[in-house]
Design a protein around this motif. Structure first.
Motif, PDB file in Angstrom:
ATOM      1  N   ASP A 254      25.735 128.058 -32.994  1.00  0.00           N
ATOM      2  CA  ASP A 254      26.856 127.211 -32.568  1.00  0.00           C
ATOM      3  C   ASP A 254      28.181 127.836 -33.003  1.00  0.00           C
ATOM      4  N   HIS A 255      28.286 129.148 -32.728  1.00  0.00           N
ATOM      5  CA  HIS A 255      29.507 129.880 -33.061  1.00  0.00           C
ATOM      6  C   HIS A 255      29.682 130.950 -31.993  1.00  0.00           C
ATOM      7  N   HIS A 256      30.852 130.996 -31.379  1.00  0.00           N
ATOM      8  CA  HIS A 256      30.977 131.761 -30.136  1.00  0.00           C
ATOM      9  C   HIS A 256      32.058 132.826 -30.200  1.00  0.00           C
TER      10      HIS A 256
ATOM     11  N   SER B 190      36.546 134.788 -34.764  1.00  0.00           N
ATOM     12  CA  SER B 190      37.428 133.975 -35.580  1.00  0.00           C
ATOM     13  C   SER B 190      36.932 132.537 -35.433  1.00  0.00           C
ATOM     14  N   THR B 191      37.214 131.720 -36.417  1.00  0.00           N
ATOM     15  CA  THR B 191      36.711 130.338 -36.373  1.00  0.00           C
ATOM     16  C   THR B 191      37.844 129.400 -35.981  1.00  0.00           C
ATOM     17  N   HIS B 192      37.782 128.889 -34.780  1.00  0.00           N
ATOM     18  CA  HIS B 192      38.865 128.033 -34.284  1.00  0.00           C
ATOM     19  C   HIS B 192      39.015 126.781 -35.128  1.00  0.00           C
ATOM     20  N   ASP B 193      37.858 126.238 -35.513  1.00  0.00           N
ATOM     21  CA  ASP B 193      37.879 124.996 -36.298  1.00  0.00           C
ATOM     22  C   ASP B 193      38.550 125.189 -37.667  1.00  0.00           C
TER      23      ASP B 193
ATOM     24  N   ARG C 120      31.156 131.752 -41.093  1.00  0.00           N
ATOM     25  CA  ARG C 120      30.446 131.735 -39.801  1.00  0.00           C
ATOM     26  C   ARG C 120      30.664 133.019 -39.021  1.00  0.00           C
TER      27      ARG C 120
END
Ligand SMILES: C[C@H](O)[C@H](O)[C@H]1CNC2=NC(N)=NC(=O)C2=N1
Length: 101
Positions: A56-58, A73-76, A83
């Motif tokens: 669940d990481h895109h 990069s982690t948007h959240d 992640r």
């Protein structure tokens, strides 16, 4: 809530993910892969897509014939998190099989 990477993890990036580079002007890492042809590049992308769904990481990515550029990069979190490192390691393991050095 996903936390951004701490200084210690950032300092170790060059060693833990030597083929990835920090992106200028953004808290992200990128790597370019090259394959024999489009078919191999697309096959790789299909495998990465399954991985991304499982984690669940895109990725943010693009493909031009035999080249695949991947940015993580982690948007959240508004930047790099664990992640990204986990996905990068898994992508490295996949890409190792078919990359042209
Ligand atoms: C709801 C879902 O878990 C989130 O939107 C996930 C999906 N994939 C993601 N991918 C990336 N790269 N960053 C995220 O923050 C992210 N969040």
């Amino acid at each position: 809530m996903v936390e951004r990477l701490e200084a210690q993890a950032r300092a170790g990036l060059a060693e833990s993910l030597p083929q990835w580079r920090l992106v200028e002007g953004r808290d992200a890492i990128r790597r370019e892969f090259r394959f024999r042809d489009f078919s191999e590049a697309w096959g790789f992308m299909s495998r990465v897509a399954l991985l991304a769904e499982a984690q669940d990481h895109h990725p943010e990515w693009s493909n031009v014939w035999n080249r695949v550029e991947i940015l993580l990069s982690t948007h959240d979190a508004g930047g790099l998190s664990e992640r990204d490192l986990r996905l990068a390691r898994a992508i490295d393991a996949l890409g190792a099989q078919s990359v042209i050095a």
